[in-house]
Design an enzyme around this catalytic site. Structure first.
Site, short mmCIF file in Angstrom:
data_model
loop_
_atom_site.label_atom_id
_atom_site.label_comp_id
_atom_site.label_asym_id
_atom_site.label_seq_id
_atom_site.Cartn_x
_atom_site.Cartn_y
_atom_site.Cartn_z
N CYS A 118 41.39 -5.36 46.27
CA CYS A 118 41.53 -5.77 44.70
C CYS A 118 41.67 -4.45 44.04
O CYS A 118 42.05 -4.31 42.93
CB CYS A 118 40.48 -6.59 44.23
SG CYS A 118 40.63 -8.26 44.74
N HIS A 258 40.87 -5.33 36.38
CA HIS A 258 41.13 -6.40 37.27
C HIS A 258 40.88 -7.63 36.85
O HIS A 258 39.81 -8.03 36.31
CB HIS A 258 40.46 -5.93 38.44
CG HIS A 258 40.49 -6.90 39.80
ND1 HIS A 258 41.73 -7.38 40.14
CD2 HIS A 258 39.53 -7.42 40.39
CE1 HIS A 258 41.45 -8.35 41.19
NE2 HIS A 258 40.11 -8.24 41.19
N ASN A 288 43.12 -14.71 40.43
CA ASN A 288 42.75 -13.35 41.04
C ASN A 288 43.91 -12.92 41.88
O ASN A 288 43.79 -13.54 43.07
CB ASN A 288 41.23 -13.23 41.48
CG ASN A 288 40.96 -11.89 42.25
OD1 ASN A 288 42.08 -10.81 42.25
ND2 ASN A 288 39.78 -11.64 42.46
#
Ligand code: UT7
Length: 333
Positions: A118, A258, A288
């Site tokens: 990520c 993020h 996500n």
């Protein structure tokens, strides 16, 4: 401040998500969860999931085409393709970058895949900027594409409701005006490697007839540990990158975190004293999306006019590794 010969700025951006929408209620039909729990604990309302025939490079291709179009840069001008992904089309080789070089017609580009989970956007952006800043390249295509739905245990409510698929792409070019990369920081805390892991399918434990049915081929996450780490690192890394550039939180025009959990984003906003209008949050629509989450959010802000040329953008990602990356740049060239 960085020592550099040239400056690297964003010439164009694009993103792509699959058409298929999976709502919280859809998940509640498959696992013991509820719309109320998912919204309250994560901020997610829905996410996009690929169908069986769509791979990371397909989303990457769509995003890259948009970024190229917006930048006005022809595929043949691209000298380097960097693809941040942990879900490449093929587990060993060829690289996703190679597939995209051919499909996009980037006839003279070299390229490689970069694995930073990520945190992929921050690692890829910093790397791409280096090639421009040291004069090696004038135009670099960076793409973040992940399809974590393909590595999810559809019976594990701790993980499956969190992730979505998507891709974001940027063309970076030599900047001559107000825009450009100012500073980045990268970090790893390998002591937390086991907190977010896919155990089988690599060289440590290749898939065999004996383990193919095991859930170890899916994402395992110690949510609480990752949450604690994330709350600490998002504020800390953003402060570090600001310090590196000699700037302060109040100088930020747009913070693009993020998109893993609104509670993590809220904690960073509080620490940095940022008002909601300076923070891009679109987790409610996409969940996500791993490496793609920051460029997806940036593209949205660009399209709806929140992001304007010359604005100071701070981006911060974190994830498996454990890893993190923060970048500071002024929008445009
Ligand atoms: O980008 C990669 C980085 N990943 C992340 O940033 C994720 C970081 N972690 C998180 O965002 C949060 O830890 C989660 C959203 C994953 C979990 O939230 P939490 O507030 O930490 O919940 P928890 O893990 O402490 O679980 C609380 C309860 C548990 O039940 P018991 O043991 O209290 O009975 C879980 O089993 O919630 C339960 N639970 C669920 N309930 C309904 C866990 N997942 C679900 C679910 N629906 N989907």
């Amino acid at each position: 401040m960085l020592k550099r010969q040239f400056r690297a700025g964003v010439a164009g951006i694009g993103s792509a998500v699959p058409d298929r929408v999976m709502t919280n209620d859809d998940w509640a039909k498959l696992v013991d969860t509820s719309d109320e729990w998912i919204r309250a604990r994560t901020g997610i309302a829905e996410r996009r999931l690929c169908d069986d025939s769509t791979a990371a490079s397909d989303l990457a291709y769509a995003a890259a085409q948009k970024a190229l179009k917006q930048s006005g840069v022809a595929p043949a001008e691209i000298e380097l393709i960097i693809v941040a992904t942990t879900t490449p089309d093929y587990p060993v080789f060829p690289s996703t970058a190679a597939l995209l070089q051919e499909k996009l017609g980037c006839a003279r580009a070299g390229g490689f895949d970069l694995s930073a989970a990520c945190s992929g956007f921050g690692y890829a952006f910093y790397t791409a900027a280096q090639f421009i800043e040291n004069g090696e390249c004038q135009k670099v295509l960076l793409i973040c594409a992940d399809t974590l739905s393909k590595n999810m245990d559809y019976t594990d409510r701790n993980v499956c409701v969190l992730f979505g698929d998507g891709a974001g792409a940027m063309v970076l070019a030599r900047a001559a005006g107000a825009g450009g990369h100012l500073a980045s920081v990268l970090g790893l805390r390998g002591s937390g490697a086991a907190d977010l892991i896919v155990k089988t399918g690599g060289s440590r434990e290749p898939l065999t007839a004996g383990n193919i049915q095991s859930r170890d081929k899916y994402i395992y996450m110690n949510g609480k540990s990752v949450f604690k780490f994330a709350v600490q690192i998002m504020g800390e890394a953003t402060e570090q990158v600001l310090k590196k550039a000699g700037l302060k939180p109040e100088d930020i025009d747009l913070f693009v975190p993020h998109q893993a959990n609104t509670r993590i984003i809220d904690a960073a906003m509080k620490r940095l004293s940022l008002p909601p209008e300076k923070v891009v949050v679109n987790i409610q629509k996409y969940g996500n999306t791993s490496s793609a989450s920051i460029p997806l959010a940036l593209d949205e802000a660009c399209q709806d006019g929140r992001l304007q040329k010359g604005m100071l953008v701070a981006a911060c990602g974190f994830g498996a590794g454990l890893s993190w990356a923060a970048n500071l740049f002024r929008w445009g060239l």
